[in-house]
Scaffold this motif. Sequence first.
Motif, PDB file in Angstrom:
ATOM      1  N   LEU A  55       3.974  -8.045  -8.803  1.00  8.59           N
ATOM      2  CA  LEU A  55       3.256  -8.597  -9.911  1.00  8.59           C
ATOM      3  C   LEU A  55       4.237  -9.151 -10.722  1.00  8.59           C
ATOM      4  CD1 LEU A  55       0.576  -9.134 -11.051  1.00  8.59           C
ATOM      5  CD2 LEU A  55       0.668  -6.962 -12.270  1.00  8.59           C
ATOM      6  N   GLY A  56       4.700 -10.574 -10.654  1.00  9.07           N
ATOM      7  CA  GLY A  56       5.499 -11.150 -11.704  1.00  9.07           C
ATOM      8  C   GLY A  56       6.817 -10.562 -11.280  1.00  9.07           C
ATOM      9  N   ASP A  57       7.655 -10.101 -12.336  1.00  7.98           N
ATOM     10  CA  ASP A  57       8.971  -9.563 -11.936  1.00  7.98           C
ATOM     11  C   ASP A  57       8.831  -7.868 -11.959  1.00  7.98           C
ATOM     12  OD1 ASP A  57       8.472  -9.172 -14.755  1.00  7.98           O
ATOM     13  OD2 ASP A  57      10.576  -9.920 -15.404  1.00  7.98           O
ATOM     14  N   ARG A  58       7.541  -7.337 -11.860  1.00  4.42           N
ATOM     15  CA  ARG A  58       7.281  -6.022 -11.888  1.00  4.42           C
ATOM     16  C   ARG A  58       6.636  -5.897 -10.597  1.00  4.42           C
ATOM     17  NH1 ARG A  58       6.641  -3.814 -17.923  1.00  4.42           N
ATOM     18  NH2 ARG A  58       6.746  -2.036 -16.793  1.00  4.42           N
ATOM     19  N   SER A  59       6.059  -4.447 -10.402  1.00  2.89           N
ATOM     20  CA  SER A  59       5.214  -4.227  -9.276  1.00  2.89           C
ATOM     21  C   SER A  59       4.397  -2.711  -9.772  1.00  2.89           C
ATOM     22  CB  SER A  59       6.516  -3.738  -7.987  1.00  2.89           C
ATOM     23  OG  SER A  59       7.072  -2.819  -8.546  1.00  2.89           O
ATOM     24  N   TYR A  60       3.705  -2.429  -9.019  1.00  3.54           N
ATOM     25  CA  TYR A  60       2.893  -1.227  -8.783  1.00  3.54           C
ATOM     26  C   TYR A  60       2.478  -0.946  -7.425  1.00  3.54           C
ATOM     27  CZ  TYR A  60      -1.397  -4.200  -7.823  1.00  3.54           C
ATOM     28  OH  TYR A  60      -2.238  -4.884  -7.269  1.00  3.54           O
ATOM     29  N   HIS A  61       2.124   0.161  -7.331  1.00  3.70           N
ATOM     30  CA  HIS A  61       1.559   1.159  -6.043  1.00  3.70           C
ATOM     31  C   HIS A  61       0.241   1.311  -6.055  1.00  3.70           C
ATOM     32  CE1 HIS A  61       5.668   1.649  -4.615  1.00  3.70           C
ATOM     33  NE2 HIS A  61       5.990   1.550  -5.897  1.00  3.70           N
ATOM     34  N   VAL A  62      -0.319   1.265  -4.831  1.00  2.00           N
ATOM     35  CA  VAL A  62      -1.728   1.447  -4.721  1.00  2.00           C
ATOM     36  C   VAL A  62      -2.167   2.594  -3.584  1.00  2.00           C
ATOM     37  CG1 VAL A  62      -2.221  -0.655  -3.391  1.00  2.00           C
ATOM     38  CG2 VAL A  62      -4.185   0.457  -4.496  1.00  2.00           C
ATOM     39  N   LYS A  63      -3.246   3.235  -3.849  1.00  2.00           N
ATOM     40  CA  LYS A  63      -3.414   4.199  -2.687  1.00  2.00           C
ATOM     41  C   LYS A  63      -4.960   4.296  -2.645  1.00  2.00           C
ATOM     42  CE  LYS A  63      -2.537   7.107   0.458  1.00  2.00           C
ATOM     43  NZ  LYS A  63      -2.018   8.692   0.227  1.00  2.00           N
ATOM     44  N   GLU A  64      -5.336   4.034  -1.467  1.00  9.01           N
ATOM     45  CA  GLU A  64      -6.825   4.016  -1.152  1.00  9.01           C
ATOM     46  C   GLU A  64      -7.384   5.380  -1.041  1.00  9.01           C
ATOM     47  OE1 GLU A  64      -7.590   1.381   2.260  1.00  9.01           O
ATOM     48  OE2 GLU A  64      -6.644  -0.368   1.298  1.00  9.01           O
ATOM     49  N   PRO A  65      -8.660   5.433  -1.371  1.00  9.25           N
ATOM     50  CA  PRO A  65      -9.364   6.786  -1.119  1.00  9.25           C
ATOM     51  C   PRO A  65      -9.626   7.277   0.504  1.00  9.25           C
ATOM     52  CG  PRO A  65     -10.773   5.537  -1.971  1.00  9.25           C
ATOM     53  CD  PRO A  65      -9.733   4.836  -1.925  1.00  9.25           C
ATOM     54  N   ASP A  66      -9.514   8.449   1.138  1.00  6.03           N
ATOM     55  CA  ASP A  66      -9.850   8.667   2.368  1.00  6.03           C
ATOM     56  C   ASP A  66     -11.088   8.229   2.661  1.00  6.03           C
ATOM     57  OD1 ASP A  66      -7.545   9.936   2.285  1.00  6.03           O
ATOM     58  OD2 ASP A  66      -8.183  11.893   2.377  1.00  6.03           O
ATOM     59  N   ASP A  67     -11.533   7.797   3.888  1.00  6.30           N
ATOM     60  CA  ASP A  67     -12.781   7.430   4.366  1.00  6.30           C
ATOM     61  C   ASP A  67     -13.615   6.215   3.453  1.00  6.30           C
ATOM     62  OD1 ASP A  67     -12.484   9.534   6.313  1.00  6.30           O
ATOM     63  OD2 ASP A  67     -13.203  11.089   4.718  1.00  6.30           O
ATOM     64  N   TRP A  68     -12.721   5.454   2.858  1.00  5.00           N
ATOM     65  CA  TRP A  68     -13.514   4.213   2.156  1.00  5.00           C
ATOM     66  C   TRP A  68     -13.951   3.215   3.351  1.00  5.00           C
ATOM     67  CZ3 TRP A  68     -10.998  -0.672   0.719  1.00  5.00           C
ATOM     68  CH2 TRP A  68     -11.755  -1.674   0.037  1.00  5.00           C
ATOM     69  N   GLY A  75      -3.575  13.347  -4.291  1.00  6.08           N
ATOM     70  CA  GLY A  75      -4.494  14.280  -3.561  1.00  6.08           C
ATOM     71  C   GLY A  75      -5.853  14.450  -4.194  1.00  6.08           C
ATOM     72  N   ALA A  76      -6.020  14.324  -5.730  1.00  5.61           N
ATOM     73  CA  ALA A  76      -7.189  14.218  -6.227  1.00  5.61           C
ATOM     74  C   ALA A  76      -8.054  12.974  -6.034  1.00  5.61           C
ATOM     75  CB  ALA A  76      -7.070  14.666  -7.529  1.00  5.61           C
ATOM     76  N   THR A  77      -7.524  11.706  -6.079  1.00  4.10           N
ATOM     77  CA  THR A  77      -8.180  10.560  -6.053  1.00  4.10           C
ATOM     78  C   THR A  77      -8.703  10.366  -4.851  1.00  4.10           C
ATOM     79  OG1 THR A  77      -6.025   9.196  -5.662  1.00  4.10           O
ATOM     80  CG2 THR A  77      -6.853   9.707  -8.012  1.00  4.10           C
ATOM     81  N   ARG A  78      -7.905  10.537  -3.510  1.00  2.98           N
ATOM     82  CA  ARG A  78      -8.178  10.147  -2.124  1.00  2.98           C
ATOM     83  C   ARG A  78      -9.351  10.844  -1.762  1.00  2.98           C
ATOM     84  NH1 ARG A  78      -5.831  12.975   1.871  1.00  2.98           N
ATOM     85  NH2 ARG A  78      -4.386  14.546   1.535  1.00  2.98           N
ATOM     86  N   ARG A  79      -9.472  12.116  -2.186  1.00  2.00           N
ATOM     87  CA  ARG A  79     -10.557  12.964  -1.651  1.00  2.00           C
ATOM     88  C   ARG A  79     -11.908  12.766  -2.592  1.00  2.00           C
ATOM     89  NH1 ARG A  79      -6.057  16.618  -1.690  1.00  2.00           N
ATOM     90  NH2 ARG A  79      -5.761  17.555   0.375  1.00  2.00           N
ATOM     91  N   ARG A  80     -11.771  11.894  -3.449  1.00  4.31           N
ATOM     92  CA  ARG A  80     -12.919  11.611  -4.385  1.00  4.31           C
ATOM     93  C   ARG A  80     -13.550  10.138  -4.460  1.00  4.31           C
ATOM     94  NH1 ARG A  80     -10.162  16.182  -5.516  1.00  4.31           N
ATOM     95  NH2 ARG A  80     -11.592  17.845  -6.178  1.00  4.31           N
ATOM     96  N   GLY A  81     -12.813   9.430  -3.470  1.00  3.11           N
ATOM     97  CA  GLY A  81     -13.403   8.135  -3.493  1.00  3.11           C
ATOM     98  C   GLY A  81     -12.911   7.286  -4.552  1.00  3.11           C
ATOM     99  N   VAL A  82     -11.655   7.521  -5.006  1.00  5.58           N
ATOM    100  CA  VAL A  82     -11.253   6.814  -6.266  1.00  5.58           C
ATOM    101  C   VAL A  82      -9.835   6.136  -5.964  1.00  5.58           C
ATOM    102  CG1 VAL A  82     -10.173   6.949  -8.630  1.00  5.58           C
ATOM    103  CG2 VAL A  82     -12.055   8.493  -7.834  1.00  5.58           C
ATOM    104  N   LEU A  83      -9.692   4.803  -6.260  1.00  2.03           N
ATOM    105  CA  LEU A  83      -8.630   3.941  -5.945  1.00  2.03           C
ATOM    106  C   LEU A  83      -7.359   4.328  -7.009  1.00  2.03           C
ATOM    107  CD1 LEU A  83      -7.311   1.364  -4.320  1.00  2.03           C
ATOM    108  CD2 LEU A  83      -8.121   0.074  -6.274  1.00  2.03           C
ATOM    109  N   LEU A  84      -6.383   4.658  -6.413  1.00  2.00           N
ATOM    110  CA  LEU A  84      -5.184   4.969  -7.662  1.00  2.00           C
ATOM    111  C   LEU A  84      -4.305   4.071  -7.567  1.00  2.00           C
ATOM    112  CD1 LEU A  84      -3.378   7.236  -9.099  1.00  2.00           C
ATOM    113  CD2 LEU A  84      -2.536   7.675  -6.757  1.00  2.00           C
ATOM    114  N   HIS A 101       0.689  -1.148   0.033  1.00  2.00           N
ATOM    115  CA  HIS A 101      -0.197  -0.213  -0.117  1.00  2.00           C
ATOM    116  C   HIS A 101       0.857   1.231  -0.174  1.00  2.00           C
ATOM    117  CE1 HIS A 101      -2.677   3.003   1.752  1.00  2.00           C
ATOM    118  NE2 HIS A 101      -3.342   2.600   0.842  1.00  2.00           N
ATOM    119  N   ALA A 102       0.248   2.128  -0.669  1.00  2.00           N
ATOM    120  CA  ALA A 102       1.200   3.327  -0.772  1.00  2.00           C
ATOM    121  C   ALA A 102       2.545   3.193  -1.265  1.00  2.00           C
ATOM    122  CB  ALA A 102       1.203   4.250   0.534  1.00  2.00           C
TER     123      ALA A 102
END
Length: 271
Positions: free
Chosen positions: A36-49, A79-88, A29-30
């Motif tokens: 993911l296999g030999d690579r990776s990604y990051h994820v950020k949950e929205p506030d107040d989910w 800053g935009a996604t976490r205030r609008r309920g969007v998973l980044l 997280h964050a």
Amino acid sequence: MRYLLVLFILIVPSLAMTGEPAVDAPRCHAEIPCPLGDRSYHVKEPDDWDGISPLPVLLHFHGWMRQGTLIVKHGRISGATRRRGVLLLAPNGAGKTWNFWTSDTDDVAFAAAVIEDAAKRYPIDRSRIYVSGYSYGAAMAWRYVCENGDGVAALLAISGTLRQTETCPAAPEEIRHVHGTSDTVMDFPFGPGGDTTYPVKLWRKRLECNGPPRDLGAWDITRHNSFRRTQWRDCTGGRVTLDVHERGHFIPRGWIARQLDELLDLPPSYP
């Protein structure tokens, strides 16, 4: 004391043989990447989910020589996604860059796998998947929806395009692109005679936008972030929106936030 030492020697090897870690590995997280296999990604949950409700998704491709660690901390993106309920979701490019130059790229399949892997971890709203990117990341976002955009609700691209002569087998439902006429990094693609609507010519053709464009005039988010908006609505396959400003190569403050407000039918807000 000797008894305790002997007991410790007997216990430690037996724990090691179980193969169980002494403590649980931290959840990805964050800034902690999701492998993911030999690579990776990051994820950020929205506030107040609430941990249950399906989440809209913004898949954002970072710029050249960046990584997803920046994206999940970036005020104009996270800053935009976490205030609008969007998973980044912020995939990491191999070598900190993207291979968007031709359709022969592994990065499209990797990014699609990122969405599927995230869907195993979160309840995502498949009807509201948005794809975004900045600079090289914007060109990669164009490439992704060009090759795998069917089912993508919107492309939100910032300061980067593909060649307007590309042929795209797929397309998202909506295109939103912003670019500065003074950009000298990913040059603003002026058309013949200085035409400033040329940056989205590919999508106007792909979505069969045959009607005249609508000049929606100037709009602004902050005193230093104003745009001229042109929109094509009379399209067979969707809608195209182009925001043009007079500045250079950067992510305009509040632009991603405003697009999400409009796409999610939220009251416009800043940030």
